[in-house]
Design an enzyme around this catalytic site. Sequence first.
Site, PDB file in Angstrom:
ATOM      1  N   PRO A 160      46.226  51.707  31.647  1.00  0.00           N
ATOM      2  CA  PRO A 160      46.750  52.033  30.280  1.00  0.00           C
ATOM      3  C   PRO A 160      47.150  50.816  29.232  1.00  0.00           C
ATOM      4  CG  PRO A 160      48.464  52.482  31.834  1.00  0.00           C
ATOM      5  CD  PRO A 160      47.063  52.110  32.420  1.00  0.00           C
ATOM      6  N   CYS A 161      46.342  50.087  28.739  1.00  0.00           N
ATOM      7  CA  CYS A 161      46.429  49.033  27.907  1.00  0.00           C
ATOM      8  C   CYS A 161      47.072  49.354  26.671  1.00  0.00           C
ATOM      9  CB  CYS A 161      45.093  48.164  27.696  1.00  0.00           C
ATOM     10  SG  CYS A 161      43.882  49.126  27.094  1.00  0.00           S
TER      11      CYS A 161
END
Length: 175
Positions: free
Chosen positions: A139-140
């Site tokens: 989850p950047c």
Amino acid sequence: MMTTSSTLDASTIATAVGPLTLIADPDGALRAAGFTADPDDLLAVVHPDLRGPVRHRADLGDVTRAVRSYLAGELTAIDQLPVSQRGGPFQRTAWSALREVKPGEPVSYTAFALRSGRPAAVRAAAGACARNAVALVVPCHRVLRGDGTLGGYRWGLPIKKWLLDHESQVTFAGQ
């Protein structure tokens, strides 16, 4: 390094912000995920050793179920999905650290660099986000600028904002 050219499976899911395509290897590990309907857009960011011919499937089983559950509000449903990415030592550490960032609790690039073991490597941490081929699951989108603004996102800031809002609303609603 051995090249893995097995056939990869791709499936596209409709979301509130457009199509999300998932690409998995024969063992079910995600090699790419992103907000596009075109698997070629994703293969461009996959390490060359992990690319292969792609066949389209309507469903990827556990992967599709987990992503649909996430989209329906079960934010931890994607946490245990297997992922296969290749990069340098810092990138691998950073991608692992990203998976520890909780939904609804975004961090700054500075805090992300610290979590990745190199507090002074803020630009390298941002680079690891930019080279992440498995958006959403790694989850950047949960990494923000120090002033709390969105920063960048390969799939566009409106999608990043939607993801953060989705996670925030579900998190707060569940408390």
